[in-house]
Design a protein around this motif. Structure first.
Motif, PDB file in Angstrom:
ATOM      1  N   UNK A  42       6.041   3.527  10.296  1.00 16.03           N
ATOM      2  CA  UNK A  42       6.257   2.390  11.201  1.00 16.03           C
ATOM      3  C   UNK A  42       5.109   2.208  12.181  1.00 16.03           C
ATOM      4  N   UNK A  43       4.983   0.970  12.688  1.00 14.52           N
ATOM      5  CA  UNK A  43       4.072   0.678  13.783  1.00 14.52           C
ATOM      6  C   UNK A  43       2.653   1.131  13.537  1.00 14.52           C
ATOM      7  N   UNK A  44       2.124   1.853  14.551  1.00 18.36           N
ATOM      8  CA  UNK A  44       0.735   2.279  14.522  1.00 18.36           C
ATOM      9  C   UNK A  44       0.406   3.205  13.378  1.00 18.36           C
ATOM     10  N   UNK A  45       1.392   3.959  12.865  1.00 16.00           N
ATOM     11  CA  UNK A  45       1.118   4.850  11.739  1.00 16.00           C
ATOM     12  C   UNK A  45       0.681   4.057  10.513  1.00 16.00           C
ATOM     13  N   UNK A  46       1.371   2.946  10.261  1.00 11.52           N
ATOM     14  CA  UNK A  46       1.012   2.125   9.108  1.00 11.52           C
ATOM     15  C   UNK A  46      -0.393   1.560   9.220  1.00 11.52           C
ATOM     16  N   UNK A  84       0.100  -3.249   5.398  1.00 16.64           N
ATOM     17  CA  UNK A  84       0.449  -1.901   5.847  1.00 16.64           C
ATOM     18  C   UNK A  84       1.814  -1.475   5.344  1.00 16.64           C
ATOM     19  N   UNK A  85       2.645  -2.423   4.951  1.00 14.40           N
ATOM     20  CA  UNK A  85       3.975  -2.088   4.450  1.00 14.40           C
ATOM     21  C   UNK A  85       5.066  -2.799   5.227  1.00 14.40           C
ATOM     22  N   UNK A  86       6.177  -3.039   4.573  1.00 16.11           N
ATOM     23  CA  UNK A  86       7.367  -3.640   5.176  1.00 16.11           C
ATOM     24  C   UNK A  86       8.560  -3.210   4.326  1.00 16.11           C
ATOM     25  N   UNK A  87       9.763  -3.567   4.748  1.00 18.66           N
ATOM     26  CA  UNK A  87      10.976  -3.192   4.003  1.00 18.66           C
ATOM     27  C   UNK A  87      10.989  -1.681   3.746  1.00 18.66           C
ATOM     28  N   UNK A  93      11.106   0.993   0.471  1.00 23.73           N
ATOM     29  CA  UNK A  93       9.938   1.817   0.152  1.00 23.73           C
ATOM     30  C   UNK A  93      10.342   3.284   0.065  1.00 23.73           C
ATOM     31  N   UNK A  94      11.136   3.752   1.025  1.00 20.67           N
ATOM     32  CA  UNK A  94      11.604   5.146   0.992  1.00 20.67           C
ATOM     33  C   UNK A  94      12.452   5.411  -0.244  1.00 20.67           C
ATOM     34  N   UNK A  95      13.278   4.437  -0.624  1.00 16.98           N
ATOM     35  CA  UNK A  95      14.130   4.615  -1.802  1.00 16.98           C
ATOM     36  C   UNK A  95      13.310   4.788  -3.072  1.00 16.98           C
ATOM     37  N   UNK A  96      12.071   4.237  -3.078  1.00 17.33           N
ATOM     38  CA  UNK A  96      11.178   4.357  -4.235  1.00 17.33           C
ATOM     39  C   UNK A  96      10.291   5.595  -4.149  1.00 17.33           C
ATOM     40  N   UNK A  97      10.472   6.399  -3.099  1.00 18.02           N
ATOM     41  CA  UNK A  97       9.669   7.606  -2.965  1.00 18.02           C
ATOM     42  C   UNK A  97       8.505   7.474  -2.022  1.00 18.02           C
ATOM     43  N   UNK A  98       8.356   6.318  -1.368  1.00 17.16           N
ATOM     44  CA  UNK A  98       7.281   6.132  -0.411  1.00 17.16           C
ATOM     45  C   UNK A  98       7.626   6.738   0.940  1.00 17.16           C
ATOM     46  N   UNK A  99       6.636   6.794   1.789  1.00 13.69           N
ATOM     47  CA  UNK A  99       6.802   7.386   3.119  1.00 13.69           C
ATOM     48  C   UNK A  99       6.903   6.277   4.164  1.00 13.69           C
ATOM     49  N   UNK A 100       7.882   6.377   5.034  1.00 13.61           N
ATOM     50  CA  UNK A 100       8.039   5.396   6.106  1.00 13.61           C
ATOM     51  C   UNK A 100       6.923   5.599   7.133  1.00 13.61           C
ATOM     52  N   UNK A 123       0.791  -1.219   0.000  1.00  8.00           N
ATOM     53  CA  UNK A 123       0.000   0.000   0.000  1.00  8.00           C
ATOM     54  C   UNK A 123       0.835   1.286   0.000  1.00  8.00           C
ATOM     55  N   UNK A 124       1.962   1.375   0.725  1.00  6.82           N
ATOM     56  CA  UNK A 124       2.702   2.644   0.748  1.00  6.82           C
ATOM     57  C   UNK A 124       3.171   3.120  -0.620  1.00  6.82           C
ATOM     58  N   UNK A 125       3.239   2.224  -1.609  1.00  2.00           N
ATOM     59  CA  UNK A 125       3.670   2.633  -2.943  1.00  2.00           C
ATOM     60  C   UNK A 125       2.523   2.635  -3.950  1.00  2.00           C
TER      61      UNK A 125
END
Length: 490
Positions: free
Chosen positions: A121-125, A105-108, A112-119, A76-78
């Motif tokens: 973590x945890x409850x935020x995801x 919710x996202x992992x790695x 993900x950040x290297x591809x332009x996604x937003x980190x 989802x983050x990307x």
């Protein structure tokens, strides 16, 4: 015994390797031929060795007919949720209602950040995922007023137009392991999709408890959430049956890219699991009780491909039945009766694909009739004594039996229940007779083939059977699924 009321399904979990694109496509097609219910593909957009998952799923959808498709699970983050919602709905419409949506919710996060996604973590995801599901469901809800509006902490959609709606109620399955994700699954999702390899002893029971409690607190039934599980080739039928009985797992997805492992799973493990679960007295899987609503059963469409130059009927002369009442609502058991016809037909389609595949394998590269016959002696399907000849004969008997049951039981009830259906029923019975004639051609071609004659007649007969049967099944579903529900014909 934990039972949530969902029928047992079996699927595959494939790696979208870019080095050999046709390999993964071929595996997906093989899964369909083997009779698996579902093909899933992992989604790692930051991985340069992989094909893009949603592009691959679209391509596979065009190369298959019946198997359901899903990302396992979508990163989802990307993938912006409003765009993802339209991608899923579009592919569901194009595939005839065969797409489900696995979400994570996202992992790695570094990748993900290297591809332009937003980190996140945890409850935020987890919060971002909940907002995204809200966006997705609003995009699909074309009957609601106004545009899509979600002004969340992580996703903001302010007035986007709704649509398109998917062809069927797409299930949202969450890859969840920790309490907040499990609770979210219970509140808003349609399925729980973890991987067995990531679970510790007791995790399934604990996860079910969290999901069930969250579902009840949200005013839902725990039966609303299907329990799925990614498993490996090492798991035996006994183990999977135990997971079904003890933890309510109703969908097992094999993570494997080896054709032999997929075949063993489809032809040996899956039937054994079904038998073991049935032997333990698990109640028949029924769809969860739900409020009445519109007609949601989606017939399997005819793709229009014709392999034979012979035509046994004129499709343009087919009569049509009365148009459905757009204001009528349908109870769950009525929809289940209509869906049963589609499911039976999809099984016949799957078996037909196996017949074609088996014939192709036997005759491919044959130098002469003797060589072809030697291939027959080594080819098996399900049981070691099922050669191409006996398998094709068995399929023809099953198909004839199905048509006989329709002619003698279902069709008279349709005539009595709605006389306006008489022209359609008459035409369907005529087509049954035509298909019977084609089956006789297949039988004669098989006899000639096994006797050592050339393969052209067999291929021609199987092509003609494929054309006529797929056309007929699609026509029958188009005209009868709604009357079956409306008239209460099981």
């Amino acid at each position: 015994m934990t039972v949530y009321g969902h029928p047992l399904l079996f699927g595959s979990f494939l790696t979208p390797t870019a080095a050999d694109p046709e390999h993964v496509v071929g595996l997906a097609q093989r899964c369909e031929r083997l009779g698996l219910d579902l093909v899933t593909v992992q989604d790692h957009p930051y991985q340069p060795r992989f094909l893009d998952t949603w592009t691959l799923l679209s391509y596979v959808a065009a190369r298959t007919r019946t198997v359901r498709l899903a990302a396992n699970v979508t990163n989802l983050p990307l993938r912006p949720p409003a765009v993802l919602a339209r991608s899923v709905a579009s592919l569901d419409l194009l595939s005839g209602g065969r797409v489900e949506l696995g979400l994570g919710a996202g992992a790695f996060w570094e990748a993900i950040e290297a591809m332009g996604g937003r980190r996140l973590p945890g409850g935020q995801g987890v919060r971002a995922l909940e907002e995204a599901i809200d966006v997705i469901r609003q995009v699909w809800d074309v009957d609601a007023r106004g545009g899509v509006r979600v002004e969340g902490e992580f996703h903001r959609v302010v007035g986007a137009k709704r649509g398109p709606a998917p062809a069927h109620d797409v299930g949202i399955w969450l890859g969840a392991y920790k309490p907040r994700m499990l609770a979210l699954t219970g509140r808003v999702a349609d399925g729980w999709l973890p991987s067995l390899g990531y679970l510790q002893p007791g995790d399934l029971a604990a996860g079910n408890a969290i999901i069930d409690d969250a579902a009840r607190e949200a005013g839902r039934s725990p039966r609303d959430i299907r329990r799925l599980l990614n498993v490996g080739p090492a798991q035996s039928a006994d183990e999977l049956a135990g997971l079904a009985l003890d933890h309510g797992i109703s969908t097992f997805i094999l993570a494997a890219d080896d054709p032999g492992e997929l075949q063993r799973f489809a032809e040996e493990v899956a039937p054994a699991v079904r038998e073991l679960v049935s032997a333990e007295g698990a109640p028949p899987a029924q769809a969860p009780v739900a409020p009445t609503g519109g007609f949601t059963v989606v017939p399997t469409p005819d793709d229009g491909v014709r392999r034979s130059a012979t035509r046994v009927w004129d499709e343009s002369e087919r009569p049509t039945g009365p148009a459905p009442d757009p204001h009528r609502t349908y109870a769950q058991h009525e929809l289940a009766a209509a869906q049963h016809l589609v499911d039976v037909h999809d099984h016949l389609r799957s078996e037909l694909a196996r017949v074609r595949d088996l014939v192709d394998q036997v005759v491919a590269g044959a130098v002469d009739a003797g060589t072809a016959r030697s291939h027959i002696s080594t080819m098996t399907l399900r049981q070691n004594n099922w050669t191409v000849g006996t398998y094709c004969e068995s399929y023809c008997r099953v198909l004839t039996m199905h048509h006989t049951l329709e002619d003698q039981a279902m069709f008279p009830r349709l005539r009595r229940g709605d006389p306006r259906l008489a022209p359609v029923v008459d035409r369907l019975q005529q087509e049954h007779q035509a298909i019977h004639t084609v089956l006789e051609l297949v039988d004669r071609a098989l006899v000639a083939f096994v006797a050592g004659h050339d393969t052209h007649a067999l291929h021609a007969a199987v092509d003609l059977l494929t054309d006529t049967l797929l056309s007929h099944l699609a026509y029958e579903e188009r005209e009868l699924v709604e009357p079956i529900a409306r008239l209460g014909i099981g």
